[in-house]
Enzyme design. Sequence first.
Site, mmCIF file in Angstrom:
data_model
loop_
_atom_site.group_PDB
_atom_site.id
_atom_site.type_symbol
_atom_site.label_atom_id
_atom_site.label_comp_id
_atom_site.label_asym_id
_atom_site.label_seq_id
_atom_site.Cartn_x
_atom_site.Cartn_y
_atom_site.Cartn_z
ATOM 1 C CD GLU A 49 -2.447 0.940 2.792
ATOM 2 O OE1 GLU A 49 -2.855 2.296 3.408
ATOM 3 O OE2 GLU A 49 -2.466 -0.011 3.318
ATOM 4 C CG ASP A 60 -1.357 10.365 6.884
ATOM 5 O OD1 ASP A 60 -2.131 9.428 6.743
ATOM 6 O OD2 ASP A 60 -0.961 10.987 5.925
#
Length: 265
Positions: A49, A60
């Site tokens: 990924e 994030d």
Amino acid sequence: MKHSAEAIRRELDNGNAALIAYLPLGYPTVDKSIEAAKVLVENGVDIFELGFPYSDPGMDGPVIERAVVRALENGTHLEDLFRAVGEIYGAGAPALSMTYWNPVHWYGVERFAQEFSASGGAGLITPDLPPEEAGPWMAASDENDLERVFLAAPSSSDERLALISQATNSWVYAASTMGVTGQRSVVDSAARDLVRRCREAGAPLVCVGLGVSTGEQAREIAEYADGVIVGSAFVKLLGNEDWDRALADAGALARELKEGTRNTK
């Protein structure tokens, strides 16, 4: 095999869960991130990924956020993504990209889908694209044989999980956070419950990201999920200025994590 769902089912047939690795493209450089991805594949990662760096990320954590800033400073472009997925696919693993939707929209959805598929890419994980707004992407991904992976959270309603499960043509990303040690049992319980709810909602496959960093943690998740997603632990290792040591440590961690996913089904 090009598609990640095929790789997951292959592992399940062998009694294992799949190991999915995440790295941000362009950290510490584009070429080094591709080199690191190949090392991880060589050491047991089943699916890769690649995070495409974006200036306004919404999900994030601090480790990945710092790496993304570095990738942006390096001037990482979509053309780099097309090259990277092709090289990773050539190394033997399906290559997805986790990307926020704006870069794809800016490039042109159909144009992106055509070039990504032609490069060998498996599909996209789209954290900020809800299924209700994914019509153009669903059409383009179907036309170009690409996978759609949508995210589910513990807060998602049963109705929303059903919508997510219906929209995916591959697997559902069950997103959660490991938390500090004292909270881990609570978080793990929530992740187990989310996987159960996704399956009841019709998800074909469900993979979990929980801040995993050891083989033991990978095994715990592999017992109830179809795949284990690991990102920050790899990104931390690649921050080592001794690049050969960074690659060696990342490869060793991949072997440990893959061993943790074996014989769990």
